[in-house]
Design a protein around this motif. Structure first.
Motif, PDB file in Angstrom:
ATOM      1  N   VAL A   1      48.278  -8.327   1.230  1.00  0.00           N
ATOM      2  CA  VAL A   1      49.191  -8.908   0.243  1.00  0.00           C
ATOM      3  C   VAL A   1      48.430  -9.805  -0.730  1.00  0.00           C
ATOM      4  CG1 VAL A   1      51.186 -10.419  -0.073  1.00  0.00           C
ATOM      5  CG2 VAL A   1      51.146  -8.795   1.833  1.00  0.00           C
TER       6      VAL A   1
ATOM      7  N   LEU B   1      51.285  -0.053   2.339  1.00  0.00           N
ATOM      8  CA  LEU B   1      52.600  -0.660   2.114  1.00  0.00           C
ATOM      9  C   LEU B   1      53.462  -0.571   3.373  1.00  0.00           C
ATOM     10  CD1 LEU B   1      53.436   0.588  -1.494  1.00  0.00           C
ATOM     11  CD2 LEU B   1      53.157  -1.792  -0.777  1.00  0.00           C
ATOM     12  N   PHE B   2      53.386   0.582   4.037  1.00  0.00           N
ATOM     13  CA  PHE B   2      54.121   0.743   5.291  1.00  0.00           C
ATOM     14  C   PHE B   2      53.634  -0.254   6.337  1.00  0.00           C
ATOM     15  CE2 PHE B   2      54.161   2.769   9.546  1.00  0.00           C
ATOM     16  CZ  PHE B   2      55.537   2.769   9.756  1.00  0.00           C
TER      17      PHE B   2
ATOM     18  N   VAL C   1      52.282  -3.184   5.822  1.00  0.00           N
ATOM     19  CA  VAL C   1      52.758  -4.527   5.464  1.00  0.00           C
ATOM     20  C   VAL C   1      54.213  -4.717   5.890  1.00  0.00           C
ATOM     21  CG1 VAL C   1      53.312  -6.059   3.539  1.00  0.00           C
ATOM     22  CG2 VAL C   1      51.124  -4.847   3.577  1.00  0.00           C
ATOM     23  N   GLY C   2      55.059  -3.764   5.501  1.00  0.00           N
ATOM     24  CA  GLY C   2      56.482  -3.875   5.842  1.00  0.00           C
ATOM     25  C   GLY C   2      56.725  -3.829   7.342  1.00  0.00           C
ATOM     26  N   SER C   3      56.051  -2.901   8.024  1.00  0.00           N
ATOM     27  CA  SER C   3      56.218  -2.779   9.467  1.00  0.00           C
ATOM     28  C   SER C   3      55.695  -4.021  10.181  1.00  0.00           C
ATOM     29  CB  SER C   3      55.482  -1.537   9.965  1.00  0.00           C
ATOM     30  OG  SER C   3      55.586  -1.403  11.361  1.00  0.00           O
TER      31      SER C   3
ATOM     32  N   PHE D   1      55.496  -7.221   9.082  1.00  0.00           N
ATOM     33  CA  PHE D   1      56.416  -8.352   8.956  1.00  0.00           C
ATOM     34  C   PHE D   1      57.678  -8.136   9.792  1.00  0.00           C
ATOM     35  CE2 PHE D   1      54.151  -9.251   4.844  1.00  0.00           C
ATOM     36  CZ  PHE D   1      53.618 -10.464   5.270  1.00  0.00           C
ATOM     37  N   ALA D   2      58.158  -6.898   9.818  1.00  0.00           N
ATOM     38  CA  ALA D   2      59.314  -6.596  10.655  1.00  0.00           C
ATOM     39  C   ALA D   2      58.975  -6.789  12.133  1.00  0.00           C
ATOM     40  CB  ALA D   2      59.790  -5.166  10.402  1.00  0.00           C
TER      41      ALA D   2
END
Length: 293
Positions: free
Chosen positions: A109, A124-125, A127-129, A131-132
């Motif tokens: 990021v 991107l996946f 990063v999103g995964s 944080f989730a």
């Protein structure tokens, strides 16, 4: 690059991550309410002393080259260490370490924000995964100051990693480490004095063990990455989470639940996929290309 060399590097990283976990154990064994800044000051002082035998690798003529960037990194490192002590003192060993693995995600990021780097769909996946996954591990009902401290430590690690690009390239790793801990000491000493806790040998012994094993980790990393590309072996770094689970279970009777398993997988698996993708790309680039004609 021979398979034997890569396997040796992976073995070093597995052992190194075990040493990093033992360093965490020394922190976790601190008594409840132990003075955080006193521990941080002693750990930095002892690490500096451990580095003295390697002083021949210091460039004394340009000892303080890049001092401004070094100073910023040093004090971010100081804040990160204080956060790490709080997190490890109050969270299960495996939980704290799982959150620390947010650092590589935050590096992605920050690289986009500061250096305008482009993230692939897989990044991107990740990063999103990631944080989730942190939310899954902590869950809103367990989100407390210790969890915030763990995230703060991960953020400090990420910022320091990104700022490495700003350091003078001619400086050796020992030089960078030495200057980092040297610049930390004055503020760390003032914070320890402000803290006002009495000094005792228990804190000194914990700081000694923690600094010795984390320095051992740094040495194994240097040796591992000396002859291989980082993307070939970096996935071995994630064995630290396995060590955290094992040591937390055996030493502290901390049994991870299903939330931890799912959240950890959401953090680590996409990062490993990113590493493997980079490794395959490097192999394609290194393969000899057919000649036209």
């Amino acid at each position: 690059m021979s398979g034997k060399t890569v396997n040796s590097a992976i073995f070093l990283l597995v052992i190194g991550n075990a040493m990093a976990l033992i360093s965490d154990v020394f922190i976790k064994l601190l008594e409840p309410g132990a003075p955080v800044f006193q521990f941080v000051f002693l750990r930095c002082l002892l690490t500096l002393l451990f580095l003295l035998p390697l002083a021949s690798q210091l460039d004394l003529r340009r000892l303080f080259s890049g001092a401004a960037v070094h100073a910023v990194r040093a004090h971010i490192h100081l804040a990160g260490m204080a956060c790490m002590v709080v997190a490890l003192s109050n969270l299960p060993l495996a939980t704290a370490n799982a959150i620390f693995y947010a650092a590589p995600i935050l590096v992605m990021v920050l690289s986009v924000i500061l250096f305008r780097e482009q993230l692939t769909a897989l990044s991107l996946f990740a990063v999103g995964s990631g944080f989730a996954g942190i939310i899954v591990i902590l869950r809103p009902v367990e989100f407390n100051w210790a969890a915030i401290a763990a995230l703060g430590s991960a953020l400090a690690l990420a910022i320091n990693a990104v700022m490495v690009r700003q350091l003078p390239r001619q400086q050796s790793t020992v030089h960078k480490l030495f200057l980092n801990y040297l610049l930390i000491l004055p503020v760390a000493a003032l914070l320890a004095i402000w803290e006002g806790a009495s000094w005792h040998t228990g804190i000194l012994l914990s700081a000694f063990g923690s600094s010795a094993f984390i320095l051992g980790y740094n040495i194994t990393v240097l040796l591992a990455y000396r002859h291989v590309d980082a993307n070939q072996v970096t996935s071995a770094e994630y064995t630290g989470l396995i060590w955290a689970v094992l040591i937390g279970w055996i030493g502290f009777n901390e049994v991870p639940d299903l939330w931890f398993a799912v959240g950890s997988a959401m953090i680590v698996v996409p990062l490993m996929m990113v590493g493997l993708r980079s490794r395959h790309r490097s192999r394609r680039v290194l393969q000899p290309q057919p000649m036209n004609g």
